[in-house]
Write a protein that holds these residues in place. Structure first.
Motif: not given
Length: 226
Positions: A17-29, A66-68, A117-122
């Motif tokens: 089991e791991v717990e993470i606390a991300p500070t950045h979310l980036v979607v590459a295209g 937005l991460i879920t 992209k920012a309009a929807c959960p990820k």
């Protein structure tokens, strides 16, 4: 975007089991290896009003909240759809690989890709493969991704036509001058099997590394009432 209370509880394929606390979310295209094909795709999108990216690959930093890993997501309109993507997580002094869905508002896409992209959960899977540090992806070209919408196969194929996600991450780090932030990076997607966006309710994503059981993600979409 650097201060967040977002915490994700995940399980590795090895049972930890791991717990993470991300500070950045980036979607590459535009992460394809064939630059001529990428350029052709950009021109096709420009012809229907989708703005050209500033860089190739393109990077879209969005709100980390937005991460879920939830089984349901809420969106603001009926013209939204998912896309299966490999997802690289950098946290806790190591790297993890999982599968996610770059759920996107397609009507908003002609106004601005970043906005769409920012309009929807990820959504991402709650199961990850730990890659170590530095991350090792020796089987990248043989990894298979698939997606289904309302039970019908939507995308399928290996990642051999896409740039390895660790290379995409290196470009992001170079642009931003930082390689130590806790990050969730969506690495791009494969073409749709029939080339047509679908706006279904039930989505399923899968990433299969050779020699391992597939990592699965399933979620349902609810449209907010106006």
């Amino acid at each position: 975007m650097t201060d967040t209370a977002t915490r994700l509880r995940l399980d590795t394929v090895d049972g930890a089991e791991v717990e993470i606390a991300p500070t950045h979310l980036v979607v590459a295209g535009y992460t394809g290896r064939d630059l001529a094909a990428v350029r052709h795709h950009i021109d096709e999108l420009a012809a229907i009003g989708v703005p050209e990216p500033e860089t190739i690959p393109a990077f879209y930093p969005i709100d980390v909240d937005l991460i879920t890993t939830g089984a349901e997501v809420e969106v603001g309109g009926t013209a939204t759809s998912g896309e299966v993507e490999p997802v690289l997580i950098r946290a806790n002094g190591t790297y993890y690989l999982t599968v996610g869905s770059d759920h996107t508002d397609r009507e908003m896409e002609t106004v601005g890709i970043h906005l769409s992209k920012a309009a929807c959960p990820k959504p991402i899977a709650s199961t990850v493969i730990e890659l170590g540090d530095p991350p090792s992806l020796v089987d990248w070209d043989e990894i298979v991704v698939r997606s289904w919408v309302d039970g019908e196969l939507y995308q399928e194929g290996t990642l051999d036509a896409m740039r390895p996600i660790v290379e995409v991450l290196a470009e992001w780090d170079q642009i931003n001058g930082s390689s130590d932030v806790a990050l969730v990076l969506f690495g791009g997607t494969r073409p749709l099997l029939d080339g047509t966006f679908r706006y279904g309710r039930h989505w399923r994503m899968q990433l299969q590394v050779p020699g391992r059981d597939p990592i699965e993600l399933s979620y349902s979409v609810n449209v907010r009432n106006p």
